[in-house]
Design an enzyme around this catalytic site. Structure first.
Site, short mmCIF file in Angstrom:
data_model
loop_
_atom_site.label_atom_id
_atom_site.label_comp_id
_atom_site.label_asym_id
_atom_site.label_seq_id
_atom_site.Cartn_x
_atom_site.Cartn_y
_atom_site.Cartn_z
N ASN A 1 0.86 -1.18 0.00
CA ASN A 1 0.00 0.00 0.00
C ASN A 1 0.89 1.23 0.00
O ASN A 1 1.36 1.69 1.04
CB ASN A 1 -0.92 -0.01 1.22
CG ASN A 1 -1.95 -1.11 1.14
OD1 ASN A 1 -2.92 -1.01 0.40
ND2 ASN A 1 -1.73 -2.18 1.91
N GLU A 2 1.13 1.75 -1.19
CA GLU A 2 2.05 2.87 -1.37
C GLU A 2 1.38 4.19 -0.98
O GLU A 2 0.16 4.24 -0.76
CB GLU A 2 2.50 2.93 -2.84
CG GLU A 2 3.22 1.69 -3.33
CD GLU A 2 4.66 1.61 -2.83
OE1 GLU A 2 5.01 2.32 -1.87
OE2 GLU A 2 5.43 0.83 -3.41
N PRO A 3 2.17 5.28 -0.87
CA PRO A 3 1.57 6.58 -0.59
C PRO A 3 0.42 6.88 -1.55
O PRO A 3 0.53 6.66 -2.76
CB PRO A 3 2.75 7.54 -0.81
CG PRO A 3 3.94 6.73 -0.44
CD PRO A 3 3.64 5.34 -0.93
N SER B 1 -2.57 5.42 -0.87
CA SER B 1 -3.55 4.38 -0.54
C SER B 1 -4.52 4.91 0.51
O SER B 1 -4.11 5.56 1.47
CB SER B 1 -2.85 3.12 -0.03
OG SER B 1 -1.99 2.59 -1.01
N THR C 1 10.21 2.22 -3.75
CA THR C 1 10.05 0.81 -3.44
C THR C 1 10.79 -0.05 -4.46
O THR C 1 11.45 -1.04 -4.10
CB THR C 1 8.55 0.44 -3.44
OG1 THR C 1 7.88 1.22 -2.44
CG2 THR C 1 8.35 -1.04 -3.13
#
Length: 635
Positions: free
Chosen positions: A156-158, A160, A175
């Site tokens: 869940n990346e920035p 999300s 990432t």
């Protein structure tokens, strides 16, 4: 979103292994408790380096304490997309190698996102079914999490949201950069992944988040103390009613309870804590040590210290002298000089100095200026390269070298069939879809030889006698893969043998645990264990052990116990020594989170250390290399 008032327990441990055993014990207790009432324990599992020691401990408990996993159902957080389950980087393979293949869990109870689906529609249906399976078994009882440098949990990346569920996502550039260590280059890292969502994770009855190492310190502080925001997804855990954070000391180093404990409660004011507080006060006020006043201490949370030491003047002089005495241009000790205020002894002289370098370039990157000074001042300098570093050489670099040798042989009318065959094998491997997996043995050996010769060239430049170079090739590293074996008895014995053979008066070793693929950590533990076993040997009574740090991190100024000034000329010589490592120049296989080349990182770090001393009121130098002593006799 405003931060809530939910207080979550934070447990801080000296070492990650101790924390991992605590987490494994918690998982085991849940499994046993569920079994006693005839229920299944539903675990949410993570991958990556953080949970490896947890899984190792669970496997040990299964083998030695009869912990059964037959009443366990697992759901993994994520998987790269696309990704075949048998690929080296697959999380299916990771979980099998570290846990599932070694315990009695039923295969039908294992759930890991599928990275082989071929259409967006099929992925969406699969993700919906994944959510339904979790709901069907009553939800996740205990979810294990790591944290990424972007603050991601799972993938869940920035960006999300709280409402996100299991889905296909695009990976953040940071990432993918961090994953280069597993894929032999960023170009091999998938751009997508399938991940559980924030909403899915937060529905878990209990959550454990773990983080190890200095590299996680900044994001850990933001996750714990920052306002909840989609830009740092881990902050959403602040709103969970049952989350526990497990950190080692380096990962917790930016938290107030570690960095500035005097602001939270009454503390014991030993010399190190006084130094930390004074350096902190100087930094926030932008003042040299000797200019701090009683008001500065009283107005910034240090009135307790002031009360115990009577006056700012006394504290200032004490700390100023301590820091000034760390500075020495004689890292091997100055002969025929009073050494009572120096970090190193004046005898014996010259000393036999053994520098352990995890990779073939860590010596010159991390302490090249000190190495040059030790040689110049007449000490017998030995360098021990602990691993070959072969996986850090790009395939193309090795191929170009092979191609040159084949062309040169043709030019001088020499035909080497084995060389030509190797070149062709490497070319075919690079063009195949196996590139990024385990390289052919001959290619790895060539890469190791290239790095060995570069290390020899750097040491020749620095004046180290070639007979004083030791290429240890510790077995834990020589797997041909990014994944290494655990530290083994043979690694420790090889280290002990070298120490016994040399019986050094000084040992320098890499205390940097932030390297992106963990080799420094294993190399450090090999030396630690070797020195522990040897500490009753007579020669160790006259041996000091100094820890340096590498290309990713530097010691905090208050922790430094020896600071070696470097002149502009010496800094340039250090750069030239680093340049001898040509395979690591102009881009490296494992850069970590810093895009700069290693020589740039080293120089900037060394100059920053010198500026910090200058700002505290010490003499001004071009650069400094810093060391902390390990008191192996009294640990």
């Amino acid at each position: 979103m405003e931060k809530t008032s939910i207080e979550s327990p934070i447990e801080i441990f000296e070492h990650s292994l101790e924390a991992s055993k605590k987490i494994a014990s918690r998982i085991a207790q849940l499994i046993i408790a569920k079994k006693e009432v005839g229920q299944m324990a539903v675990l949410g599992l993570a991958t990556g380096s953080s949970p490896i020691e947890v899984y190792n401990e669970l496997v040990r408990m299964h083998r030695e304490e009869a912990l059964s996993f037959q009443n366990v159902i697992t759901f993994n957080l994520d998987e790269y997309f696309p990704m075949a389950p048998d690929r080296e980087q697959s999380y299916h393979r990771f979980m099998n190698e570290y846990l599932f293949d070694h315990v009695d869990i039923l295969p039908e109870n294992i759930h890991i996102p599928d990275g082989t689906l071929t259409s967006v529609e099929s992925v969406n249906k699969y993700c919906q079914a994944y959510e339904e399976k979790i709901d069907e078994v009553g939800g996740i009882d205990l979810q294990i999490l790591g944290i990424g440098r972007t603050g991601h949990i799972g993938f869940n990346e920035p960006g999300s949201t709280l409402e996100s569920i299991t889905r296909l996502v695009t990976l953040d550039n940071k990432t993918r950069v961090d994953a280069t260590k597993d894929f032999f280059g960023k170009h091999n890292v998938p751009k997508n992944a399938v991940t559980m969502g924030i909403s899915t994770i937060l529905k878990s009855k209990q959550v454990v988040l773990m983080a190890w190492g200095e590299g996680k310190a900044e994001i850990v502080e933001r996750a714990i103390n920052g306002h909840m925001s989609a830009q740092v997804p881990a902050t959403f855990l602040q709103n969970h009613m049952n989350v526990t954070y497990y950190f080692d000391m380096p990962a917790a180093s930016e938290l107030a309870q570690v960095k500035t404990p005097w602001l939270l409660d009454s503390i014991t004011w030993d010399a190190l804590m006084v130094r930390k507080a004074v350096v902190w006060l100087c930094e926030i006020l932008g003042k040299p040590i000797l200019t701090l006043t009683n008001e500065d201490y009283n107005e910034n949370g240090l009135s307790e210290l002031l009360t115990k030491r009577d006056s700012a003047y006394k504290i200032n002089i004490e700390v100023f002298n301590q820091l000034q005495h760390t500075i020495t241009g004689w890292p091997g000790g100055k002969p025929n000089a009073d050494d009572s205020q120096r970090p190193e002894r004046n005898t014996p002289f010259p000393k036999r100095t053994l520098i352990f370098s995890p990779h073939p370039d860590d010596d010159v990157i991390s302490m090249g200026g000190t190495l040059l000074r030790l040689v110049e001042q007449g000490h017998e300098v030995h360098v021990a390269y602990q691993v070959s570093g072969n996986i850090a050489v790009f395939d193309e670099y090795a191929y170009n070298y092979l191609d040159f040798m084949c062309d040169y042989n043709q030019m001088i009318d020499v035909k080497n069939e084995k060389l030509i065959a190797l070149r062709d094998e490497v070319r075919d491997y690079m063009q195949s879809d196996q590139s990024g997996n385990k390289a052919p043995d001959a290619l790895r050996e060539l890469k190791g030889q290239l790095r060995k010769n570069e290390a020899k060239a750097a040491c020749r430049y620095c004046g180290v006698d070639e007979k004083n170079l030791h290429f240890m090739n510790l077995p834990f590293y020589e797997t041909g893969e990014v994944k290494k074996k655990p530290l083994g008895e043979e690694d420790i014995q090889l280290t002990m043998d070298l120490l016994q053979e040399q019986q050094p008066h000084q040992v320098f070793l890499a205390g940097d645990l932030s390297d992106p693929h963990g080799t420094h950590r294993v190399c450090l533990e090999a030396i630690f264990e070797a020195m522990r076993r040897l500490k009753n040997e007579a020669w160790t009574d006259n041996c000091k052990v100094w820890m340096y740090r590498g290309a990713w991190q530097e010691w905090d100024i208050a922790d430094i116990e020896m600071a070696v000034p470097i002149s502009p000329e010496e800094l340039m010589k250090k750069r030239q020594a680093i340049f001898r490592h040509q395979s690591q120049k102009d881009g490296v296989a494992f850069p970590g989170s810093d895009a700069r080349e290693f020589w740039q990182r080293a120089e900037d770090r060394n100059r920053h250390t010198a500026r910090q001393y200058d700002k505290l009121g010490m003499a001004q130098y071009e650069a400094m290399e810093a060391f902390v002593e390990w008191d192996f006799k009294n640990e």
